[in-house]
Design a protein around this motif. Structure first.
Motif, PDB file in Angstrom:
ATOM      1  N   ARG A 160      26.072  13.470 -19.898  1.00  0.00           N
ATOM      2  CA  ARG A 160      27.061  12.737 -20.690  1.00  0.00           C
ATOM      3  C   ARG A 160      28.332  12.474 -19.888  1.00  0.00           C
ATOM      4  N   ALA A 161      28.670  13.361 -18.944  1.00  0.00           N
ATOM      5  CA  ALA A 161      29.881  13.198 -18.135  1.00  0.00           C
ATOM      6  C   ALA A 161      29.645  12.360 -16.877  1.00  0.00           C
ATOM      7  N   ARG A 162      28.410  12.119 -16.516  1.00  0.00           N
ATOM      8  CA  ARG A 162      28.086  11.387 -15.285  1.00  0.00           C
ATOM      9  C   ARG A 162      28.822  10.043 -15.172  1.00  0.00           C
ATOM     10  N   PRO A 163      28.957   9.243 -16.251  1.00  0.00           N
ATOM     11  CA  PRO A 163      29.653   7.959 -16.128  1.00  0.00           C
ATOM     12  C   PRO A 163      31.096   8.080 -15.638  1.00  0.00           C
TER      13      PRO A 163
ATOM     14  N   ARG B  25      31.984   5.590 -12.627  1.00  0.00           N
ATOM     15  CA  ARG B  25      33.068   4.608 -12.721  1.00  0.00           C
ATOM     16  C   ARG B  25      34.108   4.819 -11.627  1.00  0.00           C
ATOM     17  N   ALA B  26      34.403   6.075 -11.301  1.00  0.00           N
ATOM     18  CA  ALA B  26      35.394   6.361 -10.254  1.00  0.00           C
ATOM     19  C   ALA B  26      34.898   5.901  -8.886  1.00  0.00           C
ATOM     20  N   VAL B  27      33.617   6.059  -8.619  1.00  0.00           N
ATOM     21  CA  VAL B  27      33.049   5.568  -7.365  1.00  0.00           C
ATOM     22  C   VAL B  27      33.160   4.050  -7.316  1.00  0.00           C
ATOM     23  N   GLU B  28      32.841   3.391  -8.411  1.00  0.00           N
ATOM     24  CA  GLU B  28      32.918   1.922  -8.470  1.00  0.00           C
ATOM     25  C   GLU B  28      34.350   1.428  -8.278  1.00  0.00           C
ATOM     26  N   ARG B  29      35.340   2.198  -8.736  1.00  0.00           N
ATOM     27  CA  ARG B  29      36.748   1.807  -8.567  1.00  0.00           C
ATOM     28  C   ARG B  29      37.292   2.170  -7.189  1.00  0.00           C
TER      29      ARG B  29
ATOM     30  N   ASP C 113      37.623   7.998 -20.637  1.00  0.00           N
ATOM     31  CA  ASP C 113      37.519   6.799 -19.804  1.00  0.00           C
ATOM     32  C   ASP C 113      38.909   6.165 -19.727  1.00  0.00           C
ATOM     33  N   THR C 114      39.803   6.777 -18.928  1.00  0.00           N
ATOM     34  CA  THR C 114      41.189   6.312 -18.841  1.00  0.00           C
ATOM     35  C   THR C 114      41.394   5.296 -17.726  1.00  0.00           C
ATOM     36  N   GLY C 115      40.422   5.175 -16.833  1.00  0.00           N
ATOM     37  CA  GLY C 115      40.589   4.300 -15.679  1.00  0.00           C
ATOM     38  C   GLY C 115      41.162   5.022 -14.474  1.00  0.00           C
ATOM     39  N   ASP C 116      41.359   6.334 -14.586  1.00  0.00           N
ATOM     40  CA  ASP C 116      41.902   7.143 -13.495  1.00  0.00           C
ATOM     41  C   ASP C 116      41.096   8.436 -13.411  1.00  0.00           C
ATOM     42  N   ILE C 117      40.447   8.680 -12.268  1.00  0.00           N
ATOM     43  CA  ILE C 117      39.553   9.834 -12.152  1.00  0.00           C
ATOM     44  C   ILE C 117      40.294  11.160 -12.323  1.00  0.00           C
TER      45      ILE C 117
END
Length: 197
Positions: free
Chosen positions: A136-139, A143-147, A80-84
């Protein structure tokens, strides 16, 4: 009461016994492989009587599925680095590192052996393991879609499969080694595919 040096220490009950038996199962798979695996060997390694094993697992295949399913889940970290792009790269590298590890090789050898097709419990275990990896990897994708890094409606399961497919193709079909470059290419291709869908 005299100490018997040949007697193995008892490991207790409940969760400790379960953990010891599951760990012993994975260790025996790593050392001996699935074809020669027995409950007796596992029980001896775990320091329990085989009836203790049979009370918790009805047969060897059920035990193997339980051990492998529980063993794989924490082995591949979910970034979860904040960058897809970085998250997918780290996810792919985690997969490659796991595949190249002794436990990864043991899991794949059992799950993809002829036993994996013949024995319903192992076939179901294989489906459960790979489904768990995707869930487990779905988030990472959510998160990338939300960003705004991926289009709305991006199918997380398909993206994760696109990422894993080239890695598994090399391992299972062509028999080529996989490394971080393999992982990086797989992640880049999966990201391009997701953005162009």
């Amino acid at each position: 009461m005299q100490h018997d040096p040949t007697r193995r220490p008892t490991i207790g009950r409940g969760a400790k016994v379960r953990a010891a038996v599951l760990a012993a199962t994975v260790d025996e798979l790593l050392e001996r492989g699935y074809a020669t695996l027995t409950i007796d060997q596992i029980a001896q390694r775990a320091g329990v009587h085989k009836t203790t094993v049979y009370r918790r697992w009805s047969d060897l295949d059920t035990l193997v599925v339980d051990a492998l399913t529980g063993h794989i889940a924490p082995d591949i970290p979910i970034p979860d680095t904040g960058d897809i792009a970085e998250d997918l790269r780290l996810l792919a590298r985690g997969l490659v590192a796991w595949i190249n590890s002794p436990s990864g090789r043991a899991v794949l050898a059992v799950m993809l052996s002829d036993a994996g097709g013949r024995i319903p419990e192992l076939a179901e275990g294989r489906r459960r393991i790979f489904h768990d990896r995707i869930e487990r990897a779905r988030p990472v994708v959510t998160r990338a879609v939300e960003r705004g890094e991926l289009p709305p409606g991006t199918d997380a399961a398909e993206l994760i499969k696109d990422l894993a497919a080239p890695v598994y193709f090399r391992v299972l079909i062509t028999g080529e080694p996989v490394d971080e470059r393999t992982a990086d290419r797989a992640a880049a291709m999966a990201l391009v595919a997701a953005r162009s869908a």
